[in-house]
Design a protein around this motif. Structure first.
Motif, mmCIF file in Angstrom:
data_model
loop_
_atom_site.group_PDB
_atom_site.id
_atom_site.type_symbol
_atom_site.label_atom_id
_atom_site.label_comp_id
_atom_site.label_asym_id
_atom_site.label_seq_id
_atom_site.Cartn_x
_atom_site.Cartn_y
_atom_site.Cartn_z
ATOM 1 N N ILE A 26 0.837 -1.204 0.000
ATOM 2 C CA ILE A 26 0.000 0.000 0.000
ATOM 3 C C ILE A 26 0.871 1.253 0.000
ATOM 4 C CG2 ILE A 26 -1.634 1.337 1.388
ATOM 5 C CD1 ILE A 26 -2.855 -1.359 2.279
ATOM 6 N N SER A 27 1.939 1.225 0.779
ATOM 7 C CA SER A 27 2.797 2.409 0.926
ATOM 8 C C SER A 27 3.640 2.697 -0.302
ATOM 9 C CB SER A 27 3.700 2.246 2.145
ATOM 10 O OG SER A 27 2.914 2.175 3.311
ATOM 11 N N LEU A 28 3.711 1.767 -1.221
ATOM 12 C CA LEU A 28 4.428 2.052 -2.463
ATOM 13 C C LEU A 28 3.792 3.210 -3.223
ATOM 14 C CD1 LEU A 28 5.343 -1.501 -3.786
ATOM 15 C CD2 LEU A 28 6.890 0.259 -2.907
ATOM 16 N N ARG A 29 2.541 3.524 -2.888
ATOM 17 C CA ARG A 29 1.879 4.674 -3.515
ATOM 18 C C ARG A 29 2.596 5.985 -3.181
ATOM 19 N NH1 ARG A 29 -3.425 4.836 -5.139
ATOM 20 N NH2 ARG A 29 -3.666 6.781 -3.981
ATOM 21 N N TYR A 30 3.306 6.038 -2.055
ATOM 22 C CA TYR A 30 4.035 7.250 -1.673
ATOM 23 C C TYR A 30 5.290 7.458 -2.522
ATOM 24 C CZ TYR A 30 1.331 7.190 2.696
ATOM 25 O OH TYR A 30 0.334 7.190 3.622
ATOM 26 N N GLY A 32 5.972 7.454 -5.591
ATOM 27 C CA GLY A 32 5.854 8.326 -6.755
ATOM 28 C C GLY A 32 6.039 9.802 -6.430
ATOM 29 N N TYR A 33 5.895 10.164 -5.170
ATOM 30 C CA TYR A 33 6.020 11.565 -4.766
ATOM 31 C C TYR A 33 7.382 11.852 -4.145
ATOM 32 C CZ TYR A 33 1.087 10.971 -5.437
ATOM 33 O OH TYR A 33 -0.120 10.661 -5.987
ATOM 34 N N LEU A 92 -4.432 3.105 3.640
ATOM 35 C CA LEU A 92 -4.850 3.315 2.255
ATOM 36 C C LEU A 92 -5.508 4.686 2.079
ATOM 37 C CD1 LEU A 92 -4.978 2.015 -0.547
ATOM 38 C CD2 LEU A 92 -7.192 1.062 0.102
ATOM 39 N N THR A 95 -2.902 7.310 1.894
ATOM 40 C CA THR A 95 -2.236 7.421 0.589
ATOM 41 C C THR A 95 -3.086 8.218 -0.392
ATOM 42 O OG1 THR A 95 -3.106 5.336 -0.303
ATOM 43 C CG2 THR A 95 -0.999 5.238 0.890
ATOM 44 N N PHE A 96 -4.411 8.080 -0.317
ATOM 45 C CA PHE A 96 -5.283 8.864 -1.197
ATOM 46 C C PHE A 96 -5.267 10.342 -0.809
ATOM 47 C CE2 PHE A 96 -7.332 4.701 -2.027
ATOM 48 C CZ PHE A 96 -7.221 4.713 -3.404
ATOM 49 N N TYR A 98 -2.827 11.867 0.690
ATOM 50 C CA TYR A 98 -1.510 12.380 0.323
ATOM 51 C C TYR A 98 -1.415 12.625 -1.180
ATOM 52 C CZ TYR A 98 3.451 13.215 0.461
ATOM 53 O OH TYR A 98 4.676 13.802 0.353
ATOM 54 N N ALA A 99 -1.979 11.736 -1.964
ATOM 55 C CA ALA A 99 -1.953 11.919 -3.420
ATOM 56 C C ALA A 99 -2.718 13.176 -3.829
ATOM 57 C CB ALA A 99 -2.547 10.693 -4.117
#
Length: 178
Positions: A26-30, A32-33, A92, A95-96, A98-99
């Protein structure tokens, strides 16, 4: 009695390890930033993932290990499923957020979500359907993991992963001091 408690703890340890892997995914979404440059920054990022996320997951599991002294069987499985699902869904959701806004969940954001009505956040029926589907999916994943590890709780990878997590956490703070 001690043997049964140790069996429940092994089961919870395996479940926690599986949740640690899920939290990493799940944290791999971070990532990209984050824009690390060079091997040193990438290794620091890897140690942060290994160390800090591990610490958060193990701390999140700590109440379950304490509850395992009181609960067993279906009661422990149900509480653990709900607790782990809630924590993973919170990650999760973070992450949304933060995105969208480039900052993490906080009391301010929760206050906006809960008290601002539809003035700040409004969700379509598709968003609500996705949220309900996500919650049900996470409950199914957590419930399945619990049943899987209840039958055969592995013990070796849990201790090794805990050691790797602690070493990574010490490494992150050692690098931050230098």
């Amino acid at each position: 009695m001690i043997h049964r408690l140790l069996h429940r703890w092994r089961w919870l340890g395996a479940w926690t390890l599986a949740n640690l892997l899920l939290a990493w995914l799940i944290s791999l979404r971070y990532v990209g930033y984050i824009q690390p440059e060079g091997a040193e920054q990438w290794s620091y990022l890897l140690m942060v993932f290994l160390g800090h996320l591990s610490l958060l997951v193990w701390l999140g599991a700590l109440p379950l290990f304490l509850l395992a002294t009181l609960l067993r069987g279906i009661g422990l499985w149900l509480v653990t499923t709900l607790w782990a699902s809630g924590l993973q869904l919170l990650l999760l959701l973070d992450t949304f957020v933060y995105a969208q806004y480039r900052f993490h969940l906080s009391g301010f954001i929760l206050d906006l979500l809960l008290n601002a009505g539809g003035d700040v956040f409004s969700f379509s029926w598709v968003a609500w359907a996705l949220a309900v589907g996500g919650v049900l999916g996470m409950l199914a994943v957590q419930g399945g993991l619990g049943l899987l590890f209840k039958r055969r709780p592995p013990s070796r990878p849990v201790g090794a992963m805990l050691a790797v997590s602690l070493l990574a956490l010490l490494g992150v703070h050692g690098l931050a001091l230098s």
